[in-house]
Enzyme design. Structure first.
Site, PDB file in Angstrom:
ATOM      1  N   ARG A  83      -4.193  10.690   5.027  1.00 16.35           N
ATOM      2  CA  ARG A  83      -3.184  11.737   5.123  1.00 16.35           C
ATOM      3  C   ARG A  83      -2.142  11.670   4.016  1.00 16.35           C
ATOM      4  NH1 ARG A  83      -6.037  11.065   8.970  1.00 16.35           N
ATOM      5  NH2 ARG A  83      -6.623  12.843  10.232  1.00 16.35           N
ATOM      6  N   ARG A 105       0.013  14.765  12.379  1.00 21.98           N
ATOM      7  CA  ARG A 105       0.626  14.369  11.105  1.00 21.98           C
ATOM      8  C   ARG A 105       0.928  15.643  10.317  1.00 21.98           C
ATOM      9  NH1 ARG A 105      -0.809   8.893   9.954  1.00 21.98           N
ATOM     10  NH2 ARG A 105       0.795   8.906   8.358  1.00 21.98           N
ATOM     11  N   LYS A 165       0.843  -1.207   0.000  1.00 21.75           N
ATOM     12  CA  LYS A 165       0.000   0.000   0.000  1.00 21.75           C
ATOM     13  C   LYS A 165       0.877   1.255   0.000  1.00 21.75           C
ATOM     14  CE  LYS A 165      -1.575   1.543   4.096  1.00 21.75           C
ATOM     15  NZ  LYS A 165      -1.186   2.931   4.434  1.00 21.75           N
ATOM     16  N   ASN A 166       1.897   1.256   0.841  1.00 22.92           N
ATOM     17  CA  ASN A 166       2.695   2.475   0.984  1.00 22.92           C
ATOM     18  C   ASN A 166       3.677   2.698  -0.168  1.00 22.92           C
ATOM     19  OD1 ASN A 166       1.257   3.069   3.233  1.00 22.92           O
ATOM     20  ND2 ASN A 166       2.863   2.523   4.707  1.00 22.92           N
ATOM     21  N   ARG A 183      -8.598  -0.186   5.096  1.00 25.00           N
ATOM     22  CA  ARG A 183      -7.784   0.850   4.460  1.00 25.00           C
ATOM     23  C   ARG A 183      -6.485   0.267   3.913  1.00 25.00           C
ATOM     24  NH1 ARG A 183      -5.962   4.889   8.268  1.00 25.00           N
ATOM     25  NH2 ARG A 183      -4.550   5.068   6.512  1.00 25.00           N
ATOM     26  N   CYS A 240      -4.322  12.487  13.685  1.00 32.10           N
ATOM     27  CA  CYS A 240      -5.087  11.254  13.563  1.00 32.10           C
ATOM     28  C   CYS A 240      -4.802  10.404  14.784  1.00 32.10           C
ATOM     29  CB  CYS A 240      -4.775  10.518  12.267  1.00 32.10           C
ATOM     30  SG  CYS A 240      -3.199   9.712  12.248  1.00 32.10           S
ATOM     31  N   ILE A 254       8.625   6.969  16.659  1.00 32.49           N
ATOM     32  CA  ILE A 254       8.255   7.671  15.412  1.00 32.49           C
ATOM     33  C   ILE A 254       7.006   8.536  15.608  1.00 32.49           C
ATOM     34  CG2 ILE A 254       7.747   7.407  12.944  1.00 32.49           C
ATOM     35  CD1 ILE A 254      10.514   6.327  13.667  1.00 32.49           C
ATOM     36  N   ASP A 269       5.048   0.531  11.993  1.00 34.79           N
ATOM     37  CA  ASP A 269       3.814  -0.080  11.491  1.00 34.79           C
ATOM     38  C   ASP A 269       3.651  -1.543  11.934  1.00 34.79           C
ATOM     39  OD1 ASP A 269       3.132   2.275  10.282  1.00 34.79           O
ATOM     40  OD2 ASP A 269       3.811   1.696   8.285  1.00 34.79           O
TER      41      ASP A 269
HETATM   42  N1  EPU Z   1       6.768  14.667  10.570  1.00 34.72           N
HETATM   43  C1  EPU Z   1       6.854  16.017  10.816  1.00 34.72           C
HETATM   44  N2  EPU Z   1       6.681  16.886   9.766  1.00 34.72           N
HETATM   45  C2  EPU Z   1       6.443  16.442   8.500  1.00 34.72           C
HETATM   46  C3  EPU Z   1       6.367  15.059   8.252  1.00 34.72           C
HETATM   47  C4  EPU Z   1       6.532  14.186   9.315  1.00 34.72           C
HETATM   48  O1  EPU Z   1       7.068  16.436  11.955  1.00 34.72           O
HETATM   49  O2  EPU Z   1       6.311  17.290   7.596  1.00 34.72           O
HETATM   50  C5  EPU Z   1       6.943  13.707  11.684  1.00 34.72           C
HETATM   51  C6  EPU Z   1       5.690  12.869  11.915  1.00 34.72           C
HETATM   52  O3  EPU Z   1       4.755  13.526  12.725  1.00 34.72           O
HETATM   53  C7  EPU Z   1       6.245  11.613  12.531  1.00 34.72           C
HETATM   54  C8  EPU Z   1       7.615  11.490  11.869  1.00 34.72           C
HETATM   55  O4  EPU Z   1       7.917  12.762  11.322  1.00 34.72           O
HETATM   56  O5  EPU Z   1       6.396  11.816  13.910  1.00 34.72           O
HETATM   57  C9  EPU Z   1       7.705  10.457  10.766  1.00 34.72           C
HETATM   58  O6  EPU Z   1       6.611  10.607   9.887  1.00 34.72           O
HETATM   59  P1  EPU Z   1       6.683  10.267   8.341  1.00 34.72           P
HETATM   60  O7  EPU Z   1       6.540  11.527   7.581  1.00 34.72           O
HETATM   61  O8  EPU Z   1       7.857   9.410   8.049  1.00 34.72           O
HETATM   62  O9  EPU Z   1       5.350   9.425   8.185  1.00 34.72           O
HETATM   63  P2  EPU Z   1       4.461   9.426   6.885  1.00 34.72           P
HETATM   64  O10 EPU Z   1       5.318   9.604   5.715  1.00 34.72           O
HETATM   65  O11 EPU Z   1       3.303  10.329   7.086  1.00 34.72           O
HETATM   66  C10 EPU Z   1       4.641   6.887   6.334  1.00 34.72           C
HETATM   67  C11 EPU Z   1       3.677   5.738   6.207  1.00 34.72           C
HETATM   68  C12 EPU Z   1       3.137   5.376   7.576  1.00 34.72           C
HETATM   69  C13 EPU Z   1       4.326   4.997   8.467  1.00 34.72           C
HETATM   70  C14 EPU Z   1       5.335   6.152   8.516  1.00 34.72           C
HETATM   71  C15 EPU Z   1       6.592   5.813   9.291  1.00 34.72           C
HETATM   72  C16 EPU Z   1       2.780   6.047   3.990  1.00 34.72           C
HETATM   73  C17 EPU Z   1       1.633   6.396   3.131  1.00 34.72           C
HETATM   74  N3  EPU Z   1       2.602   6.128   5.310  1.00 34.72           N
HETATM   75  O12 EPU Z   1       3.885   7.954   6.908  1.00 34.72           O
HETATM   76  O13 EPU Z   1       2.289   4.248   7.408  1.00 34.72           O
HETATM   77  O14 EPU Z   1       3.884   4.705   9.763  1.00 34.72           O
HETATM   78  O15 EPU Z   1       5.728   6.520   7.181  1.00 34.72           O
HETATM   79  O16 EPU Z   1       7.228   4.711   8.752  1.00 34.72           O
HETATM   80  O17 EPU Z   1       3.824   5.671   3.499  1.00 34.72           O
HETATM   81  C18 EPU Z   1       0.509   2.817   7.908  1.00 34.72           C
HETATM   82  O18 EPU Z   1       0.694   2.258   6.817  1.00 34.72           O
HETATM   83  O19 EPU Z   1      -0.246   2.336   8.799  1.00 34.72           O
HETATM   84  C19 EPU Z   1       1.185   4.076   8.184  1.00 34.72           C
HETATM   85  C20 EPU Z   1       0.764   4.920   9.128  1.00 34.72           C
END
Ligand code: EPU
Length: 417
Positions: free
Chosen positions: A92, A121, A22-23, A397, A116, A327, A305
Protein backbone atom coordinates in the site's frame (compact mmCIF):
# COMPACT_ATOMS: atom_id res chain seq x y z
CA UNK A 1 5.07 -21.08 0.53
CA UNK A 2 7.79 -20.82 3.17
CA UNK A 3 7.11 -21.58 6.82
CA UNK A 4 9.08 -21.17 10.02
CA UNK A 5 9.64 -24.05 12.39
CA UNK A 6 10.47 -22.76 15.86
CA UNK A 7 11.19 -24.81 18.96
CA UNK A 8 10.57 -22.67 22.01
CA UNK A 9 12.15 -22.47 25.41
CA UNK A 10 15.65 -21.17 24.72
CA UNK A 11 16.51 -17.76 26.20
CA UNK A 12 18.05 -15.43 23.60
CA UNK A 13 21.53 -14.27 24.58
CA UNK A 14 24.01 -12.12 22.72
CA UNK A 15 23.95 -9.19 20.33
CA UNK A 16 21.80 -8.41 17.30
CA UNK A 17 22.20 -5.63 14.76
CA UNK A 18 19.25 -3.54 13.61
CA UNK A 19 18.81 -3.01 9.85
CA UNK A 20 17.78 0.18 8.08
CA UNK A 21 14.20 1.32 8.48
CA UNK A 22 11.81 -0.09 5.89
CA UNK A 23 9.36 2.75 6.50
CA UNK A 24 12.12 5.33 5.98
CA UNK A 25 13.58 3.59 2.96
CA UNK A 26 10.23 3.49 1.12
CA UNK A 27 9.62 7.27 1.05
CA UNK A 28 13.35 7.85 0.46
CA UNK A 29 13.15 5.74 -2.70
CA UNK A 30 10.02 7.61 -3.81
CA UNK A 31 11.81 10.93 -3.21
CA UNK A 32 14.44 9.94 -5.79
CA UNK A 33 11.76 10.54 -8.45
CA UNK A 34 11.94 14.27 -7.67
CA UNK A 35 15.27 14.85 -9.40
CA UNK A 36 16.82 14.01 -12.73
CA UNK A 37 20.17 13.52 -10.94
CA UNK A 38 21.31 10.26 -9.28
CA UNK A 39 20.57 9.76 -5.58
CA UNK A 40 22.46 7.25 -3.43
CA UNK A 41 20.65 5.71 -0.48
CA UNK A 42 22.46 3.64 2.12
CA UNK A 43 21.39 1.16 4.81
CA UNK A 44 18.45 0.10 2.69
CA UNK A 45 17.10 -3.17 4.13
CA UNK A 46 16.88 -6.10 1.75
CA UNK A 47 13.22 -6.93 2.23
CA UNK A 48 10.34 -7.63 -0.11
CA UNK A 49 8.65 -4.21 0.17
CA UNK A 50 11.85 -2.51 -0.95
CA UNK A 51 12.13 -4.77 -3.99
CA UNK A 52 8.51 -3.92 -4.80
CA UNK A 53 9.19 -0.18 -4.54
CA UNK A 54 12.27 -0.55 -6.75
CA UNK A 55 10.16 -2.33 -9.36
CA UNK A 56 7.69 0.51 -9.20
CA UNK A 57 10.41 3.15 -9.72
CA UNK A 58 11.78 1.14 -12.64
CA UNK A 59 8.28 0.98 -14.14
CA UNK A 60 8.11 4.79 -14.16
CA UNK A 61 11.41 4.95 -16.05
CA UNK A 62 14.03 5.30 -13.30
CA UNK A 63 17.28 3.32 -13.43
CA UNK A 64 18.05 1.40 -10.21
CA UNK A 65 21.29 -0.15 -9.01
CA UNK A 66 20.95 -2.18 -5.86
CA UNK A 67 24.02 -3.65 -4.19
CA UNK A 68 23.93 -4.99 -0.64
CA UNK A 69 22.25 -2.17 1.19
CA UNK A 70 23.24 0.70 -1.11
CA UNK A 71 20.79 1.71 -3.79
CA UNK A 72 21.38 4.27 -6.51
CA UNK A 73 18.33 5.66 -8.26
CA UNK A 74 18.64 7.74 -11.38
CA UNK A 75 15.30 9.14 -12.53
CA UNK A 76 16.69 11.05 -15.53
CA UNK A 77 13.32 11.02 -17.25
CA UNK A 78 10.01 9.49 -16.24
CA UNK A 79 8.17 8.14 -19.25
CA UNK A 80 5.39 6.43 -17.31
CA UNK A 81 4.34 8.32 -14.17
CA UNK A 82 2.16 5.47 -13.05
CA UNK A 83 1.77 2.88 -10.27
CA UNK A 84 -0.13 -0.10 -11.64
CA UNK A 85 -2.52 -2.26 -9.62
CA UNK A 86 -0.23 -5.31 -9.67
CA UNK A 87 2.35 -3.42 -7.63
CA UNK A 88 0.03 -1.45 -5.37
CA UNK A 89 -2.00 -4.49 -4.34
CA UNK A 90 1.05 -6.05 -2.69
CA UNK A 91 2.25 -2.86 -1.02
CA UNK A 92 0.00 0.00 0.00
CA UNK A 93 2.95 2.34 0.49
CA UNK A 94 3.04 2.56 -3.33
CA UNK A 95 0.78 5.61 -2.95
CA UNK A 96 3.98 7.39 -1.83
CA UNK A 97 4.84 7.97 -5.49
CA UNK A 98 1.71 10.04 -6.13
CA UNK A 99 3.14 13.29 -4.73
CA UNK A 100 6.62 13.02 -6.30
CA UNK A 101 5.26 12.01 -9.74
CA UNK A 102 2.76 14.86 -10.01
CA UNK A 103 5.31 17.36 -8.67
CA UNK A 104 7.99 16.30 -11.13
CA UNK A 105 5.97 15.50 -14.28
CA UNK A 106 2.64 17.31 -13.77
CA UNK A 107 0.70 14.06 -13.87
CA UNK A 108 0.40 10.77 -12.04
CA UNK A 109 -1.79 7.70 -12.26
CA UNK A 110 -1.74 5.51 -9.19
CA UNK A 111 -3.88 2.49 -8.47
CA UNK A 112 -5.99 2.92 -5.33
CA UNK A 113 -5.02 0.62 -2.51
CA UNK A 114 -7.82 -1.60 -1.19
CA UNK A 115 -8.19 -2.76 2.38
CA UNK A 116 -5.74 -5.10 4.02
CA UNK A 117 -5.50 -7.39 7.01
CA UNK A 118 -5.08 -4.49 9.44
CA UNK A 119 -8.00 -2.40 8.21
CA UNK A 120 -9.10 -0.04 5.46
CA UNK A 121 -6.16 1.84 3.99
CA UNK A 122 -7.77 4.86 2.30
CA UNK A 123 -5.70 7.62 0.68
CA UNK A 124 -8.36 10.34 0.81
CA UNK A 125 -6.10 12.52 2.97
CA UNK A 126 -3.24 12.27 0.46
CA UNK A 127 -5.66 13.26 -2.31
CA UNK A 128 -7.18 16.22 -0.43
CA UNK A 129 -3.73 17.53 0.48
CA UNK A 130 -2.49 17.36 -3.11
CA UNK A 131 -5.64 19.19 -4.24
CA UNK A 132 -4.69 21.98 -1.81
CA UNK A 133 -1.46 22.27 -3.81
CA UNK A 134 -3.42 22.77 -7.02
CA UNK A 135 -3.51 19.24 -8.44
CA UNK A 136 -6.78 18.26 -10.04
CA UNK A 137 -7.59 14.71 -9.11
CA UNK A 138 -10.05 12.23 -10.46
CA UNK A 139 -10.74 8.76 -9.23
CA UNK A 140 -11.97 6.28 -11.79
CA UNK A 141 -11.63 2.61 -12.72
CA UNK A 142 -9.67 1.91 -9.52
CA UNK A 143 -7.08 4.60 -10.25
CA UNK A 144 -6.30 8.05 -8.86
CA UNK A 145 -5.31 10.38 -11.70
CA UNK A 146 -3.62 13.63 -10.74
CA UNK A 147 -2.91 16.49 -13.14
CA UNK A 148 -1.01 19.71 -12.59
CA UNK A 149 0.13 20.74 -16.09
CA UNK A 150 1.37 24.15 -14.89
CA UNK A 151 3.02 22.74 -11.78
CA UNK A 152 1.89 22.74 -8.16
CA UNK A 153 1.58 25.84 -6.00
CA UNK A 154 2.14 26.14 -2.27
CA UNK A 155 -0.89 25.94 0.00
CA UNK A 156 -2.13 25.45 3.52
CA UNK A 157 -2.82 21.87 4.46
CA UNK A 158 -4.43 20.69 7.64
CA UNK A 159 -4.71 16.93 8.08
CA UNK A 160 -8.00 15.92 9.72
CA UNK A 161 -6.15 13.01 11.23
CA UNK A 162 -2.49 12.25 11.44
CA UNK A 163 -1.20 10.20 8.54
CA UNK A 164 2.42 9.14 8.16
CA UNK A 165 2.64 8.40 4.45
CA UNK A 166 0.10 11.17 3.75
CA UNK A 167 2.46 13.68 5.38
CA UNK A 168 5.40 12.22 3.44
CA UNK A 169 3.52 12.24 0.15
CA UNK A 170 2.51 15.88 0.35
CA UNK A 171 5.90 16.94 1.72
CA UNK A 172 7.52 15.47 -1.39
CA UNK A 173 5.04 17.35 -3.57
CA UNK A 174 5.44 20.65 -1.71
CA UNK A 175 9.21 20.83 -2.14
CA UNK A 176 8.77 21.46 -5.90
CA UNK A 177 5.60 23.62 -5.61
CA UNK A 178 5.76 27.37 -6.28
CA UNK A 179 5.67 29.36 -3.03
CA UNK A 180 5.22 28.35 0.58
CA UNK A 181 3.34 25.34 1.97
CA UNK A 182 2.34 24.90 5.59
CA UNK A 183 1.36 21.40 6.72
CA UNK A 184 -0.39 21.31 10.07
CA UNK A 185 -1.31 18.26 12.16
CA UNK A 186 1.61 16.60 10.36
CA UNK A 187 2.93 13.21 11.46
CA UNK A 188 5.95 13.54 13.77
CA UNK A 189 7.36 10.06 13.15
CA UNK A 190 11.18 9.79 12.85
CA UNK A 191 10.64 8.53 9.30
CA UNK A 192 9.08 11.88 8.32
CA UNK A 193 12.09 13.67 9.76
CA UNK A 194 14.46 11.33 7.94
CA UNK A 195 12.68 12.05 4.65
CA UNK A 196 12.95 15.80 5.32
CA UNK A 197 16.69 15.37 5.94
CA UNK A 198 17.10 13.62 2.59
CA UNK A 199 15.02 16.25 0.77
CA UNK A 200 17.07 19.02 2.40
CA UNK A 201 20.27 17.36 1.13
CA UNK A 202 18.63 17.38 -2.32
CA UNK A 203 18.16 21.16 -2.07
CA UNK A 204 14.68 21.44 -0.53
CA UNK A 205 13.85 24.12 2.03
CA UNK A 206 11.97 22.59 4.95
CA UNK A 207 11.44 23.69 8.53
CA UNK A 208 9.71 21.93 11.40
CA UNK A 209 9.86 18.28 10.28
CA UNK A 210 9.46 16.16 13.39
CA UNK A 211 6.92 18.64 14.80
CA UNK A 212 3.25 18.89 13.89
CA UNK A 213 3.76 21.99 11.70
CA UNK A 214 6.03 21.70 8.69
CA UNK A 215 6.86 24.69 6.50
CA UNK A 216 8.21 24.26 3.00
CA UNK A 217 9.50 26.94 0.66
CA UNK A 218 9.24 25.42 -2.81
CA UNK A 219 12.30 25.35 -5.07
CA UNK A 220 12.50 25.03 -8.84
CA UNK A 221 14.55 21.87 -8.93
CA UNK A 222 16.28 19.38 -6.68
CA UNK A 223 19.65 17.71 -7.18
CA UNK A 224 21.31 14.40 -6.33
CA UNK A 225 22.33 13.45 -2.79
CA UNK A 226 23.83 10.72 -0.64
CA UNK A 227 21.81 9.66 2.38
CA UNK A 228 21.84 6.90 5.00
CA UNK A 229 18.38 6.01 6.30
CA UNK A 230 17.71 5.69 10.03
CA UNK A 231 17.73 2.31 11.80
CA UNK A 232 14.44 0.43 11.96
CA UNK A 233 12.77 1.27 15.28
CA UNK A 234 10.13 -1.42 14.86
CA UNK A 235 12.73 -4.11 14.28
CA UNK A 236 14.62 -2.80 17.34
CA UNK A 237 11.44 -2.98 19.43
CA UNK A 238 10.72 -6.48 18.16
CA UNK A 239 14.19 -7.62 19.32
CA UNK A 240 13.74 -6.00 22.74
CA UNK A 241 10.51 -7.94 23.16
CA UNK A 242 12.16 -11.13 21.83
CA UNK A 243 14.85 -10.82 24.52
CA UNK A 244 12.25 -10.25 27.22
CA UNK A 245 9.72 -12.93 26.22
CA UNK A 246 12.46 -15.57 25.92
CA UNK A 247 13.75 -14.57 29.39
CA UNK A 248 17.18 -13.85 27.97
CA UNK A 249 19.69 -11.02 27.80
CA UNK A 250 19.98 -9.29 24.46
CA UNK A 251 21.94 -6.30 23.24
CA UNK A 252 20.20 -4.53 20.38
CA UNK A 253 22.92 -2.70 18.47
CA UNK A 254 22.66 0.15 16.02
CA UNK A 255 19.28 1.48 17.14
CA UNK A 256 18.24 4.99 18.16
CA UNK A 257 17.00 4.48 21.77
CA UNK A 258 14.87 7.65 21.68
CA UNK A 259 12.83 6.16 18.81
CA UNK A 260 11.64 3.24 20.95
CA UNK A 261 11.27 5.12 24.21
CA UNK A 262 7.52 4.57 24.62
CA UNK A 263 8.14 0.81 24.43
CA UNK A 264 11.14 0.95 26.77
CA UNK A 265 9.06 2.70 29.43
CA UNK A 266 6.29 0.09 29.15
CA UNK A 267 8.80 -2.75 29.31
CA UNK A 268 10.35 -1.31 32.45
CA UNK A 269 6.90 -0.96 34.05
CA UNK A 270 6.26 -4.59 33.19
CA UNK A 271 9.47 -5.62 34.96
CA UNK A 272 12.10 -5.90 32.21
CA UNK A 273 15.46 -4.21 32.72
CA UNK A 274 16.21 -2.08 29.68
CA UNK A 275 19.39 -0.01 29.68
CA UNK A 276 21.02 2.30 27.21
CA UNK A 277 24.64 1.46 26.50
CA UNK A 278 26.57 3.39 23.80
CA UNK A 279 23.85 3.75 21.20
CA UNK A 280 22.57 0.26 21.95
CA UNK A 281 19.88 -1.07 24.23
CA UNK A 282 20.33 -4.03 26.52
CA UNK A 283 17.28 -5.94 27.70
CA UNK A 284 17.24 -8.44 30.55
CA UNK A 285 14.21 -10.21 31.90
CA UNK A 286 14.31 -13.45 33.81
CA UNK A 287 10.66 -13.58 34.92
CA UNK A 288 7.16 -13.38 33.51
CA UNK A 289 6.19 -9.72 33.01
CA UNK A 290 3.63 -7.91 35.16
CA UNK A 291 0.48 -7.23 33.15
CA UNK A 292 0.78 -3.64 31.87
CA UNK A 293 -1.80 -1.85 29.73
CA UNK A 294 -0.90 -0.13 26.51
CA UNK A 295 -2.68 2.15 24.04
CA UNK A 296 -1.26 2.72 20.58
CA UNK A 297 -0.76 6.32 19.49
CA UNK A 298 1.04 8.30 16.86
CA UNK A 299 4.72 9.02 17.56
CA UNK A 300 6.02 9.66 20.18
CA UNK A 301 3.31 7.39 21.61
CA UNK A 302 3.38 3.61 21.61
CA UNK A 303 3.69 2.43 17.98
CA UNK A 304 0.84 0.43 16.46
CA UNK A 305 3.55 -1.52 14.64
CA UNK A 306 4.67 -2.95 18.01
CA UNK A 307 1.22 -3.72 19.39
CA UNK A 308 1.06 -7.32 18.14
CA UNK A 309 4.53 -8.16 19.48
CA UNK A 310 3.75 -6.54 22.84
CA UNK A 311 0.51 -8.53 23.05
CA UNK A 312 2.49 -11.76 22.65
CA UNK A 313 4.58 -10.77 25.68
CA UNK A 314 1.49 -9.82 27.69
CA UNK A 315 -0.03 -13.20 26.84
CA UNK A 316 2.66 -14.62 29.15
CA UNK A 317 2.21 -11.98 31.89
CA UNK A 318 1.05 -12.28 35.46
CA UNK A 319 -2.36 -10.64 35.52
CA UNK A 320 -4.72 -9.05 33.02
CA UNK A 321 -3.73 -6.29 30.63
CA UNK A 322 -5.72 -4.11 28.24
CA UNK A 323 -4.21 -3.52 24.82
CA UNK A 324 -6.02 -0.72 22.98
CA UNK A 325 -5.51 -0.07 19.28
CA UNK A 326 -6.41 3.44 18.14
CA UNK A 327 -4.67 3.72 14.75
CA UNK A 328 -6.10 0.85 12.70
CA UNK A 329 -9.57 -0.63 13.16
CA UNK A 330 -8.76 -4.28 12.57
CA UNK A 331 -5.29 -4.92 13.88
CA UNK A 332 -6.01 -7.87 16.16
CA UNK A 333 -5.81 -10.82 13.75
CA UNK A 334 -2.79 -12.14 15.65
CA UNK A 335 -4.91 -12.51 18.81
CA UNK A 336 -6.84 -15.41 17.29
CA UNK A 337 -3.64 -17.19 16.29
CA UNK A 338 -2.03 -16.50 19.68
CA UNK A 339 -5.13 -18.12 21.20
CA UNK A 340 -4.28 -21.29 19.24
CA UNK A 341 -1.04 -21.30 21.21
CA UNK A 342 -2.88 -21.14 24.51
CA UNK A 343 -3.13 -17.37 24.95
CA UNK A 344 -6.23 -16.11 26.73
CA UNK A 345 -7.36 -13.01 24.82
CA UNK A 346 -10.80 -11.48 24.39
CA UNK A 347 -11.40 -8.78 21.80
CA UNK A 348 -13.95 -6.08 22.53
CA UNK A 349 -13.99 -3.51 19.75
CA UNK A 350 -10.67 -1.72 19.76
CA UNK A 351 -9.52 -3.34 22.97
CA UNK A 352 -7.93 -6.71 23.62
CA UNK A 353 -8.21 -8.05 27.14
CA UNK A 354 -5.23 -10.30 27.71
CA UNK A 355 -5.17 -12.65 30.68
CA UNK A 356 -1.58 -13.83 30.98
CA UNK A 357 -0.91 -17.56 30.98
CA UNK A 358 2.02 -19.29 32.60
CA UNK A 359 2.61 -21.38 29.53
CA UNK A 360 2.06 -21.02 25.79
CA UNK A 361 2.09 -24.14 23.64
CA UNK A 362 3.54 -24.71 20.19
CA UNK A 363 0.93 -25.03 17.43
CA UNK A 364 0.41 -24.56 13.71
CA UNK A 365 -0.48 -20.93 13.08
CA UNK A 366 -0.92 -18.57 10.15
CA UNK A 367 0.61 -15.12 9.84
CA UNK A 368 -1.91 -12.52 8.62
CA UNK A 369 0.30 -9.46 8.22
CA UNK A 370 3.82 -8.26 8.80
CA UNK A 371 3.68 -7.41 12.51
CA UNK A 372 1.26 -10.25 13.29
CA UNK A 373 3.91 -12.66 12.01
CA UNK A 374 6.49 -11.09 14.32
CA UNK A 375 4.10 -11.56 17.22
CA UNK A 376 3.71 -15.26 16.42
CA UNK A 377 7.49 -15.68 16.18
CA UNK A 378 7.88 -14.12 19.65
CA UNK A 379 5.20 -16.37 21.14
CA UNK A 380 6.85 -19.39 19.52
CA UNK A 381 10.20 -18.51 21.13
CA UNK A 382 8.74 -19.11 24.59
CA UNK A 383 6.10 -21.75 23.78
CA UNK A 384 6.45 -25.35 24.82
CA UNK A 385 7.44 -27.52 21.88
CA UNK A 386 7.29 -26.80 18.17
CA UNK A 387 5.42 -24.03 16.36
CA UNK A 388 4.95 -23.96 12.60
CA UNK A 389 4.18 -20.48 11.24
CA UNK A 390 2.65 -20.43 7.77
CA UNK A 391 2.74 -17.52 5.27
CA UNK A 392 6.04 -16.06 6.44
CA UNK A 393 6.11 -14.04 3.21
CA UNK A 394 4.41 -11.40 5.35
CA UNK A 395 7.50 -11.34 7.58
CA UNK A 396 9.78 -11.17 4.54
CA UNK A 397 8.05 -7.93 3.52
CA UNK A 398 9.70 -6.05 6.37
CA UNK A 399 12.25 -7.99 8.43
CA UNK A 400 15.71 -8.53 6.97
CA UNK A 401 17.21 -12.01 7.53
CA UNK A 402 15.07 -12.40 10.64
CA UNK A 403 15.64 -16.12 11.12
CA UNK A 404 19.42 -15.68 10.74
CA UNK A 405 19.49 -12.88 13.28
CA UNK A 406 17.37 -14.77 15.82
CA UNK A 407 19.32 -18.00 15.32
CA UNK A 408 22.59 -16.13 15.95
CA UNK A 409 21.41 -15.35 19.51
CA UNK A 410 20.25 -18.87 20.23
CA UNK A 411 16.73 -19.20 18.81
CA UNK A 412 15.86 -22.60 17.39
CA UNK A 413 14.30 -21.37 14.19
CA UNK A 414 14.47 -22.67 10.65
CA UNK A 415 12.78 -21.86 7.38
CA UNK A 416 11.08 -24.76 5.67
CA UNK A 417 9.86 -24.69 2.10
N1 EPU B 1 -6.02 7.24 6.98
C1 EPU B 1 -7.14 7.75 6.36
N2 EPU B 1 -6.98 8.38 5.15
C2 EPU B 1 -5.76 8.50 4.56
C3 EPU B 1 -4.62 7.98 5.20
C4 EPU B 1 -4.78 7.34 6.42
O1 EPU B 1 -8.25 7.65 6.88
O2 EPU B 1 -5.69 9.10 3.46
C5 EPU B 1 -6.16 6.55 8.28
C6 EPU B 1 -5.74 5.09 8.21
O3 EPU B 1 -6.77 4.26 7.75
C7 EPU B 1 -5.32 4.80 9.62
C8 EPU B 1 -4.76 6.14 10.09
O4 EPU B 1 -5.25 7.12 9.19
O5 EPU B 1 -6.45 4.46 10.37
C9 EPU B 1 -3.25 6.23 10.13
O6 EPU B 1 -2.71 5.74 8.92
P1 EPU B 1 -1.36 6.27 8.29
O7 EPU B 1 -1.69 6.96 7.02
O8 EPU B 1 -0.57 7.01 9.30
O9 EPU B 1 -0.66 4.89 7.95
P2 EPU B 1 0.28 4.68 6.71
O10 EPU B 1 1.00 5.92 6.42
O11 EPU B 1 -0.48 4.01 5.63
C10 EPU B 1 2.44 4.02 8.01
C11 EPU B 1 3.33 2.81 8.08
C12 EPU B 1 2.60 1.67 8.77
C13 EPU B 1 2.21 2.15 10.17
C14 EPU B 1 1.37 3.43 10.08
C15 EPU B 1 1.04 4.02 11.44
C16 EPU B 1 4.72 3.07 6.13
C17 EPU B 1 5.11 2.61 4.78
N3 EPU B 1 3.71 2.43 6.73
O12 EPU B 1 1.29 3.60 7.27
O13 EPU B 1 3.51 0.59 8.87
O14 EPU B 1 1.48 1.15 10.84
O15 EPU B 1 2.07 4.43 9.33
O16 EPU B 1 2.19 4.31 12.15
O17 EPU B 1 5.33 3.97 6.66
C18 EPU B 1 4.15 -1.66 9.00
O18 EPU B 1 5.32 -1.30 8.82
O19 EPU B 1 3.85 -2.83 9.37
C19 EPU B 1 3.07 -0.70 8.79
C20 EPU B 1 1.81 -1.08 8.58
Amino acid sequence: MDKFRIVGGTPLNGEVQVSGSKNSALPALAACLLTHEPVTLRRIPQVKDIITMEKLLAFTGAAIQDGSGTVEVHARSLEKPEAPYDVVKTMRASSLVLGPLVARTGRARVSMPGGCAIGARPINLHVQALEQLGASIEQSYGYVEAQAPDGLRGGEIHFDRITVTGTEDVLMAAVLARGETVISNAAREPEVQDLANLLTKMGAQIEGAGTSTIRVAGVERLHGADHTVIPDRIEAGTFLLAGAISKGELIVNGCVPEHVWALVIKMRQAGAEVEEIDGALRVRCSRRPKATDVTTEEYPGFATDLQAQYMAWMATAQGISFVTETIFENRFMHALELARMGANIRIEGRQAIVAGEEKLMGAQVIASDLRASASLVLAALVADGETIIDRVYHMDRGYERIEGKLASVGAKIERIQ
